[in-house]
Every structure is written in structure tokens, then in C-alpha cells.
Scaffold this active site. Structure first.
Site, PDB file in Angstrom:
ATOM      1  N   ASP A  85      -0.643 -33.530  12.514  1.00 55.21           N
ATOM      2  CA  ASP A  85       0.675 -34.139  12.311  1.00 55.21           C
ATOM      3  C   ASP A  85       1.106 -34.768  13.628  1.00 55.21           C
ATOM      4  O   ASP A  85       2.076 -34.335  14.275  1.00 55.21           O
ATOM      5  CB  ASP A  85       1.668 -33.069  11.852  1.00 55.21           C
ATOM      6  N   HIS A 102      -3.847 -23.475  10.857  1.00 51.11           N
ATOM      7  CA  HIS A 102      -2.752 -22.603  11.331  1.00 51.11           C
ATOM      8  C   HIS A 102      -3.315 -21.472  12.195  1.00 51.11           C
ATOM      9  O   HIS A 102      -2.741 -21.123  13.229  1.00 51.11           O
ATOM     10  CB  HIS A 102      -2.033 -21.938  10.150  1.00 51.11           C
TER      11      HIS A 102
HETATM   12  O1  PAF Z   1       4.057 -28.854  10.090  1.00 52.21           O
HETATM   13  C1  PAF Z   1       4.667 -28.100   9.293  1.00 52.21           C
HETATM   14  O2  PAF Z   1       4.084 -27.235   8.641  1.00 52.21           O
HETATM   15  C2  PAF Z   1       6.164 -28.272   9.102  1.00 52.21           C
HETATM   16  O3  PAF Z   1       6.528 -29.614   9.178  1.00 52.21           O
HETATM   17  C3  PAF Z   1       6.991 -27.427  10.088  1.00 52.21           C
HETATM   18  C4  PAF Z   1       6.751 -27.859  11.514  1.00 52.21           C
HETATM   19  C5  PAF Z   1       6.629 -25.959   9.912  1.00 52.21           C
HETATM   20  C6  PAF Z   1       8.481 -27.583   9.794  1.00 52.21           C
HETATM   21  O4  PAF Z   1       8.798 -27.173   8.507  1.00 52.21           O
END
Ligand code: PAF
Length: 290
Positions: free
Chosen positions: A150, A37
Site C-alpha cells: 500500500d 501482516h
Molecule cells: O492497510 C490496512 O490494512 C488499513 O488501511 C489500515 C492501515 C489498517 C487502516 O485501517
């Protein structure tokens, strides 16, 4: 850094920034922030001001037997990390703000949402696209940042943005890994003792794929077999799927001469993990980015 809990206030703050013709960046997260993140936020900081990070554990993207209630919630640590990175706004709506009583609407990208992760986690992508569309409507970002871990989610969101003429441009950032190769994930905290070591099987499987391709293997079925055998020979790890898919259609790839993804999902004890490698033709050779 301002912490915002209501949609109306978040809309107002984002609207003010847009009025000043600033580049508004959104990093949607479910909190329990890790280096993956933080890399998205650093990238957002380079390109945008203000940077808005949303933290919302979205109930709609969890199946009935999934880990919604035990999903890690670490708001204090997240807040500190975001403050240090110089984030402008943190949007933390309570569930009833996002989904008030009587909420009935969902958005779904047909086809792409049914396969791979969508087959293993029915309804998951409907939940993701619904919440991301809401976040895009609230913030109306110029740029929105997602991780390549993802990969299917990023492909689906790109399709949604194109189909619905959304102004947000998606920026997909590289996978960030621990020193032993395990991709950062909020779910890694579930891995205990031996499980943590076994979890590197996903990375080792992608490395095996890279070695095979570098050595000249081009047969997709044999490459999938090479990935599978690493996972299947690791005690305590159960393979869900190992596939090589076309990067656009997310259908099984017939050749490596078009961009594709090698995608993995496996269960380590009770923890489900995903990982992938990007495969791209480059002149006469093939580049594999793990
Ligand atoms: O990738 C994630 O953490 C989640 O799928 C998101 C994009 C924040 C949506 O809840």
C-alpha cells in the site's frame, strides 16, 4: 497476550509501557492476517516491546459499493497467529467504540489522497487517515509498521505524521509474495480457480517492467506500455491503472533518475488488487524492487 476492546484500557496499557520508557510498536491491521501482516509483526518484535496489533475493519475506508460487509473476518485464526508470534496486546475495538453515535471528525491529506487509489476509491484515504490518527492517539506508538504494497497509503500516512507533528515513526516493510509472485492480500481469498492464476498478471507485469529496465529501457511511457500490455493480454483481468509516479509527489514521473513507484491496480473478476515496484537510481544503473 492480552485482548483489549476498549479505548480507555488500550490507552492505559500503552501509557504504562511508555512510563517504563519501552519502545511501543503498533501494527494496524484489518485482520484476516496473512504472511504480509506477519512480516510486519516480526519486524515490530525485533524493534519494540510491547508490540500492539490492532484489528479493526474500518467502515470509513470502504465506499458504498465496496466489500465492507463481506471483508474476511477470521478472528480465531488471527488470535492464534498473534499468540504464536508473541504479540503483547491485540486491540479489537467494536465499531461503536471507534465511531460512537455523533462522531463527526475526519482528517484528510490534501492532494496525495485524490489521485490513483484515491481517484478509484473516493473517500478511501480520508477513512484510512482518520482511523490511523485515532489509533496513533490511543496508542501513541514510537514505531508504526505498514506494508509497501500500500505504497500510496504509506506516503499519505507519512505526510500526515509530519504535518501533525506526530511522534510515531513509520516503518515501511517489503512486499511479501506467494511462490508464484502474487502479493499477499486479505482479498486473495476471494479469488477462485482460474482467477487465482490470472491474478499473477500483476506480478508478471512488474517483472516485465523490471526486465525492460534491466535491458536499458529508460522511457517512462514505453515502460508503462510494457506493464499495461501484460495485464491487458490476460483474460479475466481488467486494468484500472498502471502508472510510474515520483515516490514523493505521487505525480507522473518524467524520469527514472529519481526514486519512483510503478503502481498497478486491476480487477480480477470482482476482486480489485493492487501491487507495485520500487524504482531507485543506483549510480549508473536503476534498481527495481518487486
Ligand atoms: O492497510 C490496512 O490494512 C488499513 O488501511 C489500515 C492501515 C489498517 C487502516 O485501517
Amino acid at each position: 497476550m492480552e485482548i483489549i476492546r476498549t479505548i480507555s484500557w488500550m490507552k492505559q496499557a500503552a501509557r504504562n509501557a511508555r512510563r517504563q520508557e519501552r519502545v511501543v510498536g503498533l501494527v494496524p491491521t484489518m485482520g484476516a492476517l496473512h504472511e504480509g501482516h506477519l512480516s510486519l509483526i516480526r519486524e515490530a518484535k525485533k524493534k519494540c516491546s510491547p508490540v500492539i496489533v490492532s484489528i479493526f475493519v474500518n467502515p470509513k475506508q470502504f465506499g458504498p459499493n465496496e466489500d465492507f460487509s463481506k471483508y474476511p473476518r477470521t478472528f480465531e485464526a488471527d488470535r492464534k497467529a498473534l499468540e504464536e508470534l508473541g504479540v503483547d496486546y491485540v486491540f479489537v475495538p467494536p465499531p461503536e467504540e471507534m465511531y460512537p453515535a455523533g462522531f463527526r471528525t475526519s482528517v484528510m491529506v490534501e492532494g496525495l489522497s485524490d489521485r490513483l487509489e484515491g481517484r478509484s476509491r473516493p473517500g478511501h484515504f480520508r477513512g484510512v487517515t482518520t482511523v490511523v490518527l485515532k489509533l496513533f492517539e490511543i496508542v501513541q506508538p514510537n514505531l508504526a509498521f505498514f506494508g509497501r504494497k500500500d505504497a500510496q497509503q504509506a506516503r499519505i500516512l507519512r505526510q500526515m505524521a509530519a504535518d501533525l507533528d506526530l511522534d510515531a515513526q513509520l516503518v515501511v516493510c517489503p512486499i511479501v509474495r506467494e511462490p508464484d509472485g502474487l502479493a499477499f492480500s486479505s482479498r486473495n481469498v476471494y479469488l477462485k480457480g482460474e482467477e487465482r492464476r490470472s491474478a499473477t498478471a500483476l506480478y508478471r507485469s512488474l517483472e516485465a517492467l523490471r526486465r525492460e529496465i534491466t535491458a536499458g529501457e529508460r522511457d517512462v511511457a514505453r515502460l508503462i506500455e510494457a506493464m499495461r500490455s501484460v495485464i491487458q493480454s490476460q483474460q479475466g483481468v481488467t486494468l484500472d491503472y498502471a502508472e510510474i509516479v515520483d515516490a514523493d509527489a505521487f505525480e507522473p514521473a518524467a524520469t527514472l533518475w529519481k526514486p519512483s513507484y510503478a503502481l498497478l491496480a486491476a480487477r480480477v473478476g470482482a476482486t480489485r488488487l493492487i501491487d507495485n515496484a520500487l524504482i531507485e537510481p543506483e549510480g549508473e544503473s536503476i534498481r527495481v524492487t518487486v
